[in-house]
Design a protein around this motif. Sequence first.
Motif, PDB file in Angstrom:
ATOM      1  N   LYS A 222      24.942 -13.971 -46.631  1.00 31.35           N
ATOM      2  CA  LYS A 222      24.046 -14.770 -45.623  1.00 31.35           C
ATOM      3  C   LYS A 222      24.532 -14.611 -44.249  1.00 31.35           C
ATOM      4  N   ILE A 223      23.283 -14.579 -43.403  1.00 30.40           N
ATOM      5  CA  ILE A 223      23.610 -14.217 -41.858  1.00 30.40           C
ATOM      6  C   ILE A 223      23.287 -15.451 -41.268  1.00 30.40           C
ATOM      7  N   VAL A 224      24.006 -16.155 -40.345  1.00 30.66           N
ATOM      8  CA  VAL A 224      23.826 -17.261 -39.879  1.00 30.66           C
ATOM      9  C   VAL A 224      23.879 -17.235 -38.318  1.00 30.66           C
ATOM     10  N   TYR A 225      22.891 -17.905 -37.473  1.00 32.27           N
ATOM     11  CA  TYR A 225      22.952 -17.860 -36.004  1.00 32.27           C
ATOM     12  C   TYR A 225      23.101 -19.143 -35.374  1.00 32.27           C
ATOM     13  N   GLY A 242      32.045 -17.605 -46.209  1.00 33.55           N
ATOM     14  CA  GLY A 242      31.562 -16.300 -46.690  1.00 33.55           C
ATOM     15  C   GLY A 242      30.361 -15.777 -45.754  1.00 33.55           C
ATOM     16  N   ALA A 243      29.577 -16.503 -44.804  1.00 36.10           N
ATOM     17  CA  ALA A 243      28.598 -15.931 -44.301  1.00 36.10           C
ATOM     18  C   ALA A 243      28.786 -15.249 -42.857  1.00 36.10           C
ATOM     19  N   LEU A 244      28.045 -14.046 -42.722  1.00 40.45           N
ATOM     20  CA  LEU A 244      28.269 -13.525 -41.328  1.00 40.45           C
ATOM     21  C   LEU A 244      27.705 -14.354 -39.960  1.00 40.45           C
ATOM     22  N   VAL A 245      28.340 -14.417 -39.061  1.00 38.12           N
ATOM     23  CA  VAL A 245      27.899 -15.262 -37.950  1.00 38.12           C
ATOM     24  C   VAL A 245      27.664 -14.518 -36.833  1.00 38.12           C
ATOM     25  N   TYR A 246      26.484 -15.049 -36.106  1.00 38.42           N
ATOM     26  CA  TYR A 246      26.283 -14.389 -34.612  1.00 38.42           C
ATOM     27  C   TYR A 246      26.055 -15.408 -33.803  1.00 38.42           C
ATOM     28  N   GLY A 247      26.474 -15.374 -32.515  1.00 42.25           N
ATOM     29  CA  GLY A 247      26.427 -16.532 -31.833  1.00 42.25           C
ATOM     30  C   GLY A 247      26.044 -16.078 -30.233  1.00 42.25           C
ATOM     31  N   SER A 248      25.279 -16.990 -29.717  1.00 42.62           N
ATOM     32  CA  SER A 248      25.046 -17.016 -28.278  1.00 42.62           C
ATOM     33  C   SER A 248      24.895 -18.243 -27.527  1.00 42.62           C
ATOM     34  N   ASP A 249      25.183 -18.250 -26.216  1.00 36.91           N
ATOM     35  CA  ASP A 249      25.287 -19.379 -25.269  1.00 36.91           C
ATOM     36  C   ASP A 249      24.692 -18.980 -23.766  1.00 36.91           C
ATOM     37  N   ILE A 250      23.916 -19.642 -23.239  1.00 35.15           N
ATOM     38  CA  ILE A 250      23.547 -19.461 -21.854  1.00 35.15           C
ATOM     39  C   ILE A 250      24.612 -19.403 -20.724  1.00 35.15           C
ATOM     40  N   ASP A 251      25.973 -19.889 -21.085  1.00 35.27           N
ATOM     41  CA  ASP A 251      27.019 -19.827 -20.520  1.00 35.27           C
ATOM     42  C   ASP A 251      28.332 -19.067 -21.368  1.00 35.27           C
ATOM     43  N   GLY A 252      28.549 -17.935 -20.878  1.00 34.20           N
ATOM     44  CA  GLY A 252      29.561 -16.995 -21.963  1.00 34.20           C
ATOM     45  C   GLY A 252      30.782 -17.994 -21.474  1.00 34.20           C
ATOM     46  N   ARG A 253      30.906 -18.358 -20.487  1.00 35.91           N
ATOM     47  CA  ARG A 253      32.491 -19.168 -20.391  1.00 35.91           C
ATOM     48  C   ARG A 253      33.051 -19.940 -21.443  1.00 35.91           C
ATOM     49  N   GLN A 254      31.825 -20.592 -22.117  1.00 34.54           N
ATOM     50  CA  GLN A 254      32.379 -21.372 -23.313  1.00 34.54           C
ATOM     51  C   GLN A 254      32.705 -20.620 -24.481  1.00 34.54           C
TER      52      GLN A 254
END
Length: 472
Positions: A222-225, A242-254
């Motif tokens: 599974k791919i989870v965002y 077991g899932a693959l994870v992609y992450g984003s945020d408006i503030d990269g410092r976090q």
Amino acid sequence: MTTLYLFVFAQSHDEFRLPELSSVAELNGIPYTLPLKPEDRDPTRPFMVIGLGKEDHAQILARRCILIKFVSVYEFYGQGSTYEELHAANRASRPLWEKFIPDTSFRFLVTSYNHKIPQSRQREVIESFSYMDFLGPINMKNPDITCAVLEEYFDTRGTTRSKHQGDGNFRQVFFGRLIEEGTARNLIVKFDVKKRSYFGNTSMESEISLLMANQTLASPGKIVYDPFMGTGSMAYPTAYFGALVYGSDIDGRQMRGKDKKSPGVIRAATQYGVASRIVDLCTFDVTHNPWRCGELFDAIVTDPPYGVRAGAKRLGRKRELSDRQRQLCEEHRMNPSSDDQPYIPPTRPYELSHLAADLVLLARYLLRPGGRLVFFLPTVTDEYEEVDIYTMLCEGMEVIANSLQDFGSWGRRLVTIRKTTSEKYPSPTFEPIHEPKVDHVPAHKDFREKYFQGFKPKEERGASKDSSTTPV
């Protein structure tokens, strides 16, 4: 053929129990049946008899469900409001346990919920099962089977009682053979935020993040965002399953933290042995995202900021520039100074009801058919209505779970929404931002303002707002 199993649940997050059970069962293709009587499937009670096709199915549920206790799953032999009823039911279940009579080592346990049974009565209870005629040896340390008697008492929290007061006045008594010790709750300690190498003031507690991961049906392949990644609390248990994870945020410092050598999220993922499953971390506003095609993810899981510990932001200015300011900006763009600092785009507040509605639109675009959106939504207790959740829905999305974590005057709801359509939708524009023309105003609208005003009644909030704008 359906066999009945007795499950013992942890007495925390009652409303999350059945949605989690349903999700784990769906993930593993396990059909199950719940008790017919409403009182027998009451989520505030610790015991529930569930019908399953195989013993293996009960073991799978016990190993994945966070809300199933350690010594927790039994082959069900009977129950009753008295021991006479229990023994009658147990005798009727003889075909289930008679195979253990000849040469199986065994032990009996007598325990209870909301009560401590004196040892003298424990012996009496065990001796009352002598009609089972087990011929094998008693082994208290490593028996072949463990038979357990479990008495359920009414909740007596807040009252003062003597040590064994009310002994024997139980609500129900259950009997069965232990088949599996729930191991999933060990993960609560494993993912404890206090022991994590990187966390922040908005990091989600481990038990809740594990429940959210189960709601996503996280598993290998599974791919989870997570579109509001922050310090990555949802990424670690999801990747652990077991899932693959992609992450984003408006503030990269976090996501990065202060250590320049390695992003904080990656350091914490390394601690849990799942760094290889963090596909990437990117900094952008979800309303100005780089996704150029949809149906990328099997699930989206997130805890959106709602303005209490961290406010939600999106790109844009709080106030439009005047003509003179625009002219100066254009002149500076054409003739930049040599000592200019990197450009940091301005942001403006992102009101929660708009964010929630936009998140559902984004999920419809990015999820594969059948994919799930799992997120928390804070609501005002006195104002909440069931219809609030449906004000954010769009065509092709349906609510399948809505569980409350109650904090008194407010609470947060773990909402699970499934994409039910296979139709392809264009990328949402998220524009223009305006107040939707609806007859019902959801309780989560302007939640931040309500929180800091102490959740005053609508009339008082309105009066306070009017008085604050009255000229002196």
